[in-house]
Structure formats: C-alpha cells, structure tokens
Design a protein around this motif. Structure first.
Motif, short mmCIF file in Angstrom:
data_model
loop_
_atom_site.label_atom_id
_atom_site.label_comp_id
_atom_site.label_asym_id
_atom_site.label_seq_id
_atom_site.Cartn_x
_atom_site.Cartn_y
_atom_site.Cartn_z
N VAL A 131 -13.62 -11.41 -1.51
CA VAL A 131 -15.02 -11.27 -1.08
C VAL A 131 -15.07 -11.32 0.45
O VAL A 131 -15.74 -10.50 1.09
CB VAL A 131 -15.90 -12.39 -1.68
CG1 VAL A 131 -17.30 -12.34 -1.06
CG2 VAL A 131 -15.99 -12.26 -3.20
N HIS A 168 -12.93 -7.88 1.67
CA HIS A 168 -13.45 -6.56 1.29
C HIS A 168 -14.98 -6.53 1.25
O HIS A 168 -15.59 -5.56 1.67
CB HIS A 168 -12.87 -6.13 -0.06
CG HIS A 168 -11.39 -6.14 -0.08
ND1 HIS A 168 -10.64 -5.31 0.72
CD2 HIS A 168 -10.50 -6.92 -0.75
CE1 HIS A 168 -9.35 -5.56 0.52
NE2 HIS A 168 -9.23 -6.53 -0.37
N GLY A 169 -15.59 -7.60 0.70
CA GLY A 169 -17.05 -7.62 0.59
C GLY A 169 -17.69 -7.78 1.97
O GLY A 169 -18.59 -7.03 2.34
N VAL A 225 -18.87 -2.38 -4.52
CA VAL A 225 -18.01 -1.24 -4.85
C VAL A 225 -17.99 -1.01 -6.36
O VAL A 225 -18.32 -1.91 -7.14
CB VAL A 225 -16.55 -1.45 -4.37
CG1 VAL A 225 -16.51 -1.59 -2.86
CG2 VAL A 225 -15.92 -2.67 -5.05
N THR A 241 -12.72 0.49 -9.14
CA THR A 241 -11.78 0.60 -8.02
C THR A 241 -11.07 -0.72 -7.73
O THR A 241 -10.17 -0.78 -6.91
CB THR A 241 -12.50 1.04 -6.72
OG1 THR A 241 -13.39 -0.01 -6.33
CG2 THR A 241 -13.30 2.32 -6.92
N ILE A 242 -11.53 -1.79 -8.40
CA ILE A 242 -10.89 -3.09 -8.18
C ILE A 242 -9.74 -3.26 -9.16
O ILE A 242 -9.95 -3.60 -10.31
CB ILE A 242 -11.90 -4.23 -8.33
CG1 ILE A 242 -13.03 -4.06 -7.31
CG2 ILE A 242 -11.22 -5.59 -8.16
CD1 ILE A 242 -14.04 -5.17 -7.32
N GLY A 254 0.24 -7.21 0.32
CA GLY A 254 -1.14 -6.92 -0.14
C GLY A 254 -1.20 -6.39 -1.55
O GLY A 254 -0.19 -5.98 -2.14
N HIS A 284 -4.10 -8.88 -9.24
CA HIS A 284 -3.05 -9.13 -10.23
C HIS A 284 -3.00 -10.62 -10.62
O HIS A 284 -2.92 -10.96 -11.81
CB HIS A 284 -1.71 -8.65 -9.67
CG HIS A 284 -0.53 -9.00 -10.51
ND1 HIS A 284 -0.31 -8.45 -11.75
CD2 HIS A 284 0.48 -9.87 -10.31
CE1 HIS A 284 0.79 -8.96 -12.27
NE2 HIS A 284 1.29 -9.82 -11.42
#
Ligand SMILES: Nc1ncnc2c1ncn2[C@@H]1O[C@H](COP(=O)(O)OP(=O)(O)O)[C@@H](O)[C@H]1O
Ligand SMILES: Nc1ncnc2c1ncn2[C@@H]1O[C@H](COP(=O)(O)OP(=O)(O)O)[C@@H](O)[C@H]1O
Lengths: 113, 147, 147, 113
Positions: free
Chosen positions: C53, C56-57, C90, C94-95, C106, C111
């Motif tokens: 978060v 990317h968020g 998003v 895509t996650i 990365g 996972h």
C-alpha cells in the motif's frame, strides 16, 4: 482461544516448584493465582516460583505474588522467587515490594534457600 | 497535539487485547529512541492504564470501547499517548497510587504510570468517560565528543 | 464480519509504522492460537500487504492513511484482517506474485501473502483506494487421546 | 528518531563480514543496501553476511540480498550468508530463493566456505 500462559508444577523433596510460562497480565494473573492457591492449600513447607519463562509481569501479577506471600506468612511456610527477567525485576523494584520477597538468582539457589 | 495521531487504535475492554497493544507501544517507543529498559516501563504504564479502564471504567464488562492515540514527536523527541473511554467517569483527584508502605495486593498501577511517565493527567471527557494523557521525553543523548 | 472489529488501527503510509503494526498482529495471532511459526508468517504477510500500500498505493508518500481492522473468530478459530487505503486503485487482477523462476529483486510480497493466508482478495473500494481482506484458520489441534 | 537497524563491519584477512543488527523491513533495507553496495564497490573476494542479529526480514530485505548476490556474481566474488534465525530462514524458504544462496550454519563455517 489459545492458552498463552501455562504453569508447570514439579516437586523436589517437600518443596513445590511452580514455573509459569508466558506474560502475566490481567488476562493471566487469575489463572496463576488459582494455581498458587491450590498448591498453598496443601501447605507445603516451601514453594518456589521459577520466573525464568515470564518475560513480563504487570501489577496484577505482582498483586498475585503479594497475596501468595501473605498466605505463606500465615502458614509459616517459605516462598522463594527465582530467575527474574530484567523487565520483571524492574517492575518489582519500582513497586518497592522487592525487599518483602526472598529472591534467589537460580532455581538451585532457591531450593537451598 | 493538534496534528492527527501517528497511530490510532480502538479496542474492546477485554484483557486479551492488553498484550497486542503493549507490544505495539513498545515498538513505537523503540522507534522514538527509548532504550530497552524505558520501552519496558512505557509498555507497563500503558498496560496499567488500559487495565484500569477495563477494571474501574468498565467494571469488567468486555464490550466497552477504548481509544488509544499515539504521537511520536521530534526535537525534543518524545512519545505522547492519549487513552479515552466511555466508562464510569470519576473525579481525577480520586485517581492516585496507594501508599507504598501499605503492603496489599492492588493499587500499584497508578504508581507505575506516575513513576514512568514525565507527564500524566486524567480528566473527565465532556461526552462521558475518562481521558488520560501521558508523555515521556527521550533522555538527551550524551553529546558526541569532537573528533 | 458484520460485527465491529476487535481491533481497528489507523496509521500513516510511512515505513516506520510497519514494525509496530506487525508486532501487534503477531501478538493477536498468538492469542488466536497460532504457533510461533505461523505467527511469524502472518506478521510477514501483514508487513508485505502494508508495504505494498505504501509503495504502490501511495507511491512512497508518507502522509497517506491506512486503516487496519482485525477480528479473532472462534469455532472455527481464525484471524481475519482487512486493510484499506485511499491510494491509487488498480485492477485486482494486476496484483499477482511474480514467477519465482524469475530471479530479481522485488515481486515477492504478493507471493508471501498468498502462500501464508487461506484466503486473500483485493478489491477496489467504492470510495477510492484498495481493500485487501485476508483470513487464516488455526489448524485444528490433534485430538486428545482418551485417558 | 532512533536508528533501529545498524550494520557492523569487520575484516578477516581479505574477507569482509557485515553484521546487520535489527529487523530488516522496508524502513531499513535501503540503508543495508547502501552499506553492502559500498563494500562491494571495493570488490573484496568474499563477503559474509552474518544474520545472527536479524530476527526478522521481509521481501525488501530479501530483494537487497538478491541484488548483492547478482553483484557478487558479476564481480566473480563470493557471498555467504550465515546464522539465519528461524523466521528469516522461513521467509527465504518460501521465496524459494534459498537454493540460490550459499548459506553456512556459523560464522566460522562461512569464513571457511
Ligand atoms: N480509568 C479509571 N477510571 C476510574 N477510576 C480509576 C481509573 N484508573 C484508576 N482509577 C482509580 O484509581 C485507583 C488506583 O488505581 P491503581 O493504582 O491502578 O490500583 P488498583 O486498580 O489495583 O486499585 C483505583 O482503585 C481506582 O479507584
Ligand atoms: N496495494 C497495492 N496497490 C496497487 N498495486 C499493488 C498493491 N499491492 C500489489 N500491487 C501490485 O502487485 C505487484 C506485485 O507486488 P509484490 O509481490 O509485493 O512485489 P513488488 O511490490 O516488489 O513489486 C506490484 O508490483 C504492484 O503492481
């Protein structure tokens, strides 16, 4: 819900050794109190509380030990604490109750005390 | 104090939430720069303050709400914590540690809080319940010797 | 899920709050009955979800808000955590974790989350931002042998 | 704000040993990455990362180590990890990157590896 505090019990001659495992706060002191009271009801001449597996203790835990001490004084029996972790020791020191208790460095010393 | 808390937490007045909150406060105190000994005392003070709300404010009821707000301040570095509840509201003057000469179980919590924190004050919330504010300063580090 | 969370937390999107939150979740998981190994994995999953978060968020901005809600359920025992933000939203498709054959820094966070939790699902919040729900069941204890 | 992660550096012959102390998450992996990169810029034939004082590592920490491994492969130098705590080991195992690394049980074994 998991038991996050348990108490192990052992006997060495006429001495009972209780080893609580886990943090002793208001969620767990009632169960410790119950265990100690049931042991003290049998009036063993000596009770050792090995605190090596107690990383944390709040005032409810200390209150439980004060109560145990009062019972042992009434019963004319011995109560010895040992293996206090740094955080438990500092709580005891701030409470200024540390002088009231007989405290040993190790379990062996507590058994001999 | 006017800025939003760095962390806000809401728990119920049940003792099993004492440990999750105090380990969080312990980590936050360590972030602030307190040494391990002080982190231990701060989380103890936190635990005692919450236990008092559960015991005295909510009389052992498990479904009361408790709000915790924490701020880490810089220069001077300090940790500020506010605890609020909607339990029984009492005159702050009645909240005091017991006389330490009086050896009996209980009455230690407030003593631990006052001993540990640099500032602590209780007040009755306008909307009901109590509000406790605690502050502890990070001891200034020894000045670095010139090289 | 309709009942109020046992613990609600609000933090800012700054990495120094990762540790306070994950130690709290660790303690809560242990309360729930998870063993130490599982508590470690659960707090790792939590950390990765929050780090995503933040990265990317909120694109590394430190003043975004993140809300965490946790429930401990009984019979069957489980821990449920919901993380919400107001960052970039998003398409959940895509996650996904990267191909583990592709050795590069990365791409491990998702996972770890999928590996650890029994359920995990991302969705776009109606009001903007993302919502991640994670659930993990406490493994049933081996039945006690009759005495 | 306190530094909650520090890195100790030692030299044993031509080998550099780095000992990070603290939990390595997104707040601390950039500083670990910088330290490792500055050591690798000197191209020592061998770099040992002693993880005995790292109780926790997330994917950003693992990414940092993967990057260090890639640099050491480019430099034709050795990179050895040692003393992984149980939680760090399990993160490595789940990442399935554990086979990529040369991992020793102790610092002595790492120095000999
Ligand atoms: N949150 C609170 N709400 C109401 N009364 C409180 C609160 N906290 C403390 N008190 C009062 O202060 C006294 C001292 O508290 P403390 O030192 O923690 O001892 P104890 O709880 O063991 O009695 C309590 O007995 C209670 O009367
Ligand atoms: N909270 C989020 N908001 C937006 N995108 C996300 C979020 N979490 C994960 N992602 C996407 O999923 C991908 C995989 O995430 P992750 O496995 O943690 O790897 P990394 O963050 O190292 O790229 C990210 O690269 C990103 O595109």
């Amino acid at each position: 819900m998991a038991k996050t505090m348990t108490v192990e019990q052992a006997t060495e001659g006429s001495t009972v050794v209780l080893t609580p495992k886990g943090e002793i706060d208001m969620a767990h002191s009632p169960s410790l109190q119950k265990t100690i009271a049931s042991v003290q009801a049998e009036k063993p001449p000596k009770l050792v509380l090995d605190l090596s597996a107690v990383p944390y203790m709040d005032s409810s835990g200390i209150a439980t030990l004060v109560e145990a001490l009062q019972t042992s004084m009434r019963n004319k029996s011995k109560l010895v604490l040992c293996n206090l972790s740094p955080r438990v020791r500092s709580a005891f020191e701030i409470s200024r109750l540390i002088q009231m208790f007989s405290i040993a460095e190790s379990r062996d010393a507590a058994l001999k005390a | 104090m006017s800025r939003d808390p760095d962390i806000s937490i809401r728990i119920f007045s049940a003792p099993e939430f004492l440990r999750p909150v105090r380990v969080m406060v312990d980590a936050l105190a360590s972030q602030c720069g307190f040494d391990d000994h002080s982190c231990g005392l701060i989380s103890l003070a936190m635990d005692e303050a919450l236990a008092n709300v559960m015991r005295h404010g909510y009389k052992g009821q498990r479904d009361g709400r408790i709000w915790i707000s924490a701020w880490t301040h810089e220069s001077p570095d300090s940790l500020e914590v506010v605890i609020e509840d909607l339990g029984v509201s009492v005159d702050p003057r009645t909240i005091r540690g017991r006389d330490l000469e009086d050896v009996r179980p209980g009455g230690l919590g407030v003593h631990f809080i006052r001993h540990t924190m640099d500032e602590c004050s209780w007040e009755q919330r306008p909307g009901g319940g109590m509000r406790l504010r605690m502050l502890k300063m990070v001891p200034a580090a020894a000045p670095e010797p010139p090289r």
